[in-house]
Motif scaffolding. Structure first.
Motif, PDB file in Angstrom:
ATOM      1  N   GLY A 196       0.753  -1.172  -0.024  1.00  0.00           N
ATOM      2  CA  GLY A 196      -0.071  -0.025  -0.086  1.00  0.00           C
ATOM      3  C   GLY A 196       1.071   1.337   0.071  1.00  0.00           C
ATOM      4  N   GLY A 197       0.098   2.334   0.358  1.00  0.00           N
ATOM      5  CA  GLY A 197       0.894   3.671   0.159  1.00  0.00           C
ATOM      6  C   GLY A 197       0.755   4.111  -1.183  1.00  0.00           C
ATOM      7  N   SER A 198       1.563   5.264  -1.585  1.00  0.00           N
ATOM      8  CA  SER A 198       1.722   5.587  -2.760  1.00  0.00           C
ATOM      9  C   SER A 198       2.911   4.689  -3.328  1.00  0.00           C
ATOM     10  N   LYS A 199       3.293   4.708  -4.670  1.00  0.00           N
ATOM     11  CA  LYS A 199       4.330   4.026  -4.961  1.00  0.00           C
ATOM     12  C   LYS A 199       5.532   3.877  -4.363  1.00  0.00           C
ATOM     13  N   ASP A 200       5.957   5.263  -4.154  1.00  0.00           N
ATOM     14  CA  ASP A 200       7.464   5.425  -3.618  1.00  0.00           C
ATOM     15  C   ASP A 200       7.461   5.261  -2.086  1.00  0.00           C
ATOM     16  N   ILE A 201       6.157   5.357  -1.272  1.00  0.00           N
ATOM     17  CA  ILE A 201       6.053   5.001   0.155  1.00  0.00           C
ATOM     18  C   ILE A 201       6.157   3.345   0.426  1.00  0.00           C
ATOM     19  N   SER A 202       5.525   2.809  -0.662  1.00  0.00           N
ATOM     20  CA  SER A 202       5.314   1.343  -0.799  1.00  0.00           C
ATOM     21  C   SER A 202       6.808   0.664  -0.680  1.00  0.00           C
ATOM     22  N   MET A 203       7.633   1.427  -1.470  1.00  0.00           N
ATOM     23  CA  MET A 203       9.080   1.008  -1.522  1.00  0.00           C
ATOM     24  C   MET A 203       9.701   1.389  -0.153  1.00  0.00           C
ATOM     25  N   THR A 204       9.320   2.544   0.462  1.00  0.00           N
ATOM     26  CA  THR A 204      10.050   3.093   1.633  1.00  0.00           C
ATOM     27  C   THR A 204       9.616   1.922   2.799  1.00  0.00           C
ATOM     28  N   LEU A 205       8.417   1.600   2.931  1.00  0.00           N
ATOM     29  CA  LEU A 205       7.680   0.865   4.032  1.00  0.00           C
ATOM     30  C   LEU A 205       8.357  -0.326   4.054  1.00  0.00           C
ATOM     31  N   GLY A 206       8.576  -1.002   2.724  1.00  0.00           N
ATOM     32  CA  GLY A 206       9.239  -2.195   2.526  1.00  0.00           C
ATOM     33  C   GLY A 206      10.698  -2.270   3.071  1.00  0.00           C
ATOM     34  N   LYS A 207      11.407  -1.313   2.800  1.00  0.00           N
ATOM     35  CA  LYS A 207      13.008  -1.099   2.921  1.00  0.00           C
ATOM     36  C   LYS A 207      12.979  -0.919   4.264  1.00  0.00           C
ATOM     37  N   GLN A 208      12.255  -0.168   5.010  1.00  0.00           N
ATOM     38  CA  GLN A 208      12.162   0.011   6.540  1.00  0.00           C
ATOM     39  C   GLN A 208      11.997  -1.184   7.171  1.00  0.00           C
ATOM     40  N   ALA A 209      10.827  -2.014   6.769  1.00  0.00           N
ATOM     41  CA  ALA A 209      10.427  -3.177   7.251  1.00  0.00           C
ATOM     42  C   ALA A 209      11.808  -4.205   7.354  1.00  0.00           C
ATOM     43  N   ALA A 210      12.395  -3.993   6.192  1.00  0.00           N
ATOM     44  CA  ALA A 210      13.668  -5.012   6.194  1.00  0.00           C
ATOM     45  C   ALA A 210      14.733  -4.587   7.060  1.00  0.00           C
ATOM     46  N   CYS A 211      14.856  -3.527   7.101  1.00  0.00           N
ATOM     47  CA  CYS A 211      16.336  -2.921   7.710  1.00  0.00           C
ATOM     48  C   CYS A 211      16.074  -2.432   9.144  1.00  0.00           C
ATOM     49  N   LEU A 212      14.693  -2.349   9.633  1.00  0.00           N
ATOM     50  CA  LEU A 212      14.833  -1.496  10.991  1.00  0.00           C
ATOM     51  C   LEU A 212      13.875  -2.316  11.909  1.00  0.00           C
ATOM     52  N   ARG A 213      13.557  -3.779  11.584  1.00  0.00           N
ATOM     53  CA  ARG A 213      12.667  -4.571  12.354  1.00  0.00           C
ATOM     54  C   ARG A 213      13.558  -5.601  12.709  1.00  0.00           C
ATOM     55  N   VAL A 214      13.746  -5.997  13.755  1.00  0.00           N
ATOM     56  CA  VAL A 214      14.677  -7.275  14.068  1.00  0.00           C
ATOM     57  C   VAL A 214      14.094  -8.611  13.972  1.00  0.00           C
ATOM     58  N   VAL A 215      14.735  -9.677  13.709  1.00  0.00           N
ATOM     59  CA  VAL A 215      14.258 -10.923  13.452  1.00  0.00           C
ATOM     60  C   VAL A 215      13.557 -11.382  14.822  1.00  0.00           C
ATOM     61  N   GLY A 216      12.289 -11.920  14.573  1.00  0.00           N
ATOM     62  CA  GLY A 216      11.681 -12.303  15.724  1.00  0.00           C
ATOM     63  C   GLY A 216      10.328 -11.333  16.063  1.00  0.00           C
ATOM     64  N   ASP A 217      10.564 -10.180  15.527  1.00  0.00           N
ATOM     65  CA  ASP A 217       9.548  -9.111  15.744  1.00  0.00           C
ATOM     66  C   ASP A 217       8.371  -9.254  15.046  1.00  0.00           C
ATOM     67  N   ARG A 218       7.059  -9.328  15.249  1.00  0.00           N
ATOM     68  CA  ARG A 218       5.818  -9.365  14.628  1.00  0.00           C
ATOM     69  C   ARG A 218       5.024  -8.087  14.599  1.00  0.00           C
ATOM     70  N   ASN A 219       4.330  -7.690  13.466  1.00  0.00           N
ATOM     71  CA  ASN A 219       3.565  -6.541  13.174  1.00  0.00           C
ATOM     72  C   ASN A 219       2.243  -6.740  14.110  1.00  0.00           C
ATOM     73  N   PRO A 220       2.114  -5.595  14.892  1.00  0.00           N
ATOM     74  CA  PRO A 220       0.972  -5.811  15.961  1.00  0.00           C
ATOM     75  C   PRO A 220      -0.567  -5.960  15.444  1.00  0.00           C
ATOM     76  N   ASP A 221      -0.611  -5.810  14.160  1.00  0.00           N
ATOM     77  CA  ASP A 221      -2.044  -6.249  13.367  1.00  0.00           C
ATOM     78  C   ASP A 221      -1.884  -7.663  13.352  1.00  0.00           C
ATOM     79  N   PRO A 222      -3.034  -8.342  13.923  1.00  0.00           N
ATOM     80  CA  PRO A 222      -2.929  -9.889  13.902  1.00  0.00           C
ATOM     81  C   PRO A 222      -2.862 -10.486  12.457  1.00  0.00           C
ATOM     82  N   GLU A 223      -3.549  -9.938  11.468  1.00  0.00           N
ATOM     83  CA  GLU A 223      -3.736 -10.246  10.300  1.00  0.00           C
ATOM     84  C   GLU A 223      -2.364 -10.253   9.307  1.00  0.00           C
ATOM     85  N   ILE A 224      -1.806  -9.127   9.327  1.00  0.00           N
ATOM     86  CA  ILE A 224      -0.532  -9.045   8.890  1.00  0.00           C
ATOM     87  C   ILE A 224       0.582  -9.800   9.571  1.00  0.00           C
TER      88      ILE A 224
END
Lengths: 321, 231
Positions: A196-224
């Motif tokens: 989601g997001g706009s095209k560029d923010i879709s890239m930004t969110l994915g990049k940040q999800a890869a680089c700024l969240r640690v192994v073992g961390d889960r998104n607080p939204d249960p579906e995600i």
């Protein structure tokens, strides 16, 4: 007031830590994968990487010669004051990049895209990137550096609502095969997905999800969170391991971040943070004290807010220790 | 390991230790997936060096064959100290598939018998260019074991064209000891370890995509088969 010199010194230290010390979450994730990896070539690769991190720490030398594109993520407390303002902060981080490149040493990777001019210090036009977020009720500034490879392992696609979860899964698989072969993605990776997001923010969110969240961390939204678990499983069951050898070690963890998007679309990006997952964070206090860690805790409840007013109280969710 | 430094690591993989320049008998003994460590002298060279020598037709800064017959697709994390000496930290390879177009001229000019890099090249490249030149390809591991390879560097003999090409693209002449690990990716017959592994993995592709419809909006692209590689 936080002084420019304190930001510069913290910047130097996180550049060094990121380049040399593999984050513990990633190391334990890979060790766990090595224990269950049944293919001898794939297991050899994982064990070699573990040995490499130990050599880097013992020698205090960079773990990988490809510096990637060193960059910064800055979280500024709403009550924080920076002497000289954001201009001083950016100057401090550009100076730290140049000095750390020479002193560690790091490979000067940054060149002009057309002239290929290399300033030999990883600083140049629009480099290093500095991204910002903010945190209520805080008077500190947190600086995270990430050194991520810059050539392979990421892709973007505009999907549509009708493509559904199946479409998301299919594009995820495409990227695993596309960049997993021959190990172009330097997997096993922390796979970050932006939805989601706009095209560029879709890239930004994915990049940040890869680089700024640690192994073992889960998104607080249960579906995600359930999707994160599922994609990790899916990725590790395509029969591929490190270097594109037969194996089961592809995804050390999967992180998904979502953003409200165009009603007609479902943009998606996939990113892979590699066998040299380099990140380090410094929290610089108002009194000049600095705390270091390897968990940026970038996606705070404030970052993931959905409404207009921020009504949360649990503000001290960003990095410590 | 036996007296030659060869042996098994207890994991089913064979270990080989080779002296550079490498000889024909050394290469004959290599099988796909062997773990190799190197001693002696090699040099780095990638697109910057290739372009100068092969496209711009500049004279080499030194007689290549007299330096080594091993070319490493590498850019080190190095720095030039204030006194002009060099410091080298981590050492890793860059992806080799991009240099396919240079191979024919490169073998002619350099007389290389071994190329080391990241991710290998195609089996077609091996058959067309490596086999007639009796050369093999080794891949770095991981990627990459930058600190382990950095440890193996004993002396930096030269950094040719450093001022013109920069640290990343200069031709570094390196004396190394127990330099590795590397994996044998192509043998003298031109077989590729990566492509062999790909063929195994491809058996599962159809099942992985079972029930997943193509997306509504297509893209222009050069391949839609998930059995293909993008390199």
């Amino acid at each position: 007031m936080i002084k420019e010199q304190a930001i510069f010194e913290a910047g130097m230290e996180i550049m060094r830590r990121a380049a040399i010390d593999i984050p513990e979450d990633y190391r334990s994730g890979i060790k766990a994968m090595a224990e269950v990896e049944a293919n001898e070539l794939s297991r050899f690769v994982l064990l070699s990487m573990i040995e490499n991190w130990e050599a880097a720490e013992e020698d205090r030398r960079a773990m990988c010669a490809d510096t990637g594109l060193p960059r910064y993520f800055v979280k500024i407390g709403n009550e924080a004051g920076i002497e000289g303002g954001p201009v001083a902060l950016e100057r401090a981080l550009r100076q730290a990049t140049a000095d750390a490149t020479h002193e560690i040493p790091l490979r000067p990777n940054r060149v002009h895209p057309l002239t290929r001019q290399d300033n030999n210090n990883n600083v140049g036009l629009n480099a290093p990137e500095i991204e910002y977020s903010f945190e209520p009720d805080a008077d500190w500034v947190e600086v995270t550096t990430v050194h991520k490879g810059g050539l392979f392992g990421s892709d973007y696609r505009m999907l549509f609502p009708g493509d559904g979860i199946g479409g998301i899964k299919r594009f995820f698989l495409d990227v695993m095969y596309e960049f997993g072969r021959r190990g172009l993605a330097c997997q096993p990776a922390i796979v970050g997905i932006g939805l989601g997001g706009s095209k560029d923010i879709s890239m930004t969110l994915g990049k940040q999800a890869a680089c700024l969240r640690v192994v073992g961390d889960r998104n607080p939204d249960p579906e995600i969170a359930a999707l994160e678990e599922e994609f990790k499983e899916v990725g590790n069951n395509i029969g591929m391991g490190p270097m594109g050898f037969v194996g089961s070690s592809m995804v050390v963890d999967c992180h998904i971040e979502a953003g409200y998007t165009h009603t007609g679309g479902m943009p998606m990006s996939v990113h892979t943070f590699c066998l040299s997952s380099r990140r380090a964070t410094a929290r610089i206090m108002a009194d000049g004290a600095v705390e270091y860690c390897s968990d940026p805790k970038w996606f705070t409840p404030y970052m993931r807010r959905e409404g207009i007013e921020w009504t949360g109280t649990a503000t001290d969710t960003a990095a410590t220790g | 390991m036996d007296g030659n430094g060869d042996g098994h690591g207890g994991d089913g993989l064979r270990r080989k230790r080779l002296q550079m320049p490498v000889g024909p008998e050394d290469l004959k003994g290599l099988q796909l997936g062997d773990v190799v460590y190197l001693d002696g002298v090699l040099y780095t060279g990638r697109e910057g060096l290739y372009k100068r020598l092969l496209v711009d037709k500049m004279a080499p800064p030194v007689d290549l064959a007299s330096v080594s017959n091993v070319n490493f697709h590498c850019s080190p994390a190095a720095t030039v100290r204030d006194d002009g000496s060099y410091e080298m930290g981590a050492v890793t390879a860059t992806a080799s598939f991009r240099f396919s177009a240079y191979l024919e001229d490169w073998f002619k000019l350099s007389g290389c018998k071994m190329i080391i890099g990241k991710g290998g090249m195609s089996e077609a490249d091996y058959k067309t260019h490596f086999v007639p030149n009796r050369a093999v390809y080794l891949t770095t591991v991981g990627y990459g074991t930058g600190a382990l390879l950095g440890r193996g560097i004993k002396r930096i003999h030269d950094a040719h064209w450093l001022d013109d090409l920069g640290i990343a693209q200069a031709m570094w002449v390196l004396e190394v000891e127990n330099f590795g690990p590397f994996l044998v990716e192509s043998d003298l017959e031109g077989n590729s370890l990566f492509e062999r592994q790909n063929r195994e993995i491809n058996k599962g592709v159809e099942k992985a995509y079972e029930g997943l419809r193509p997306p509504a909006l297509k893209r222009y692209g050069e391949t839609t088969s998930r059995d293909d590689e993008v390199v």
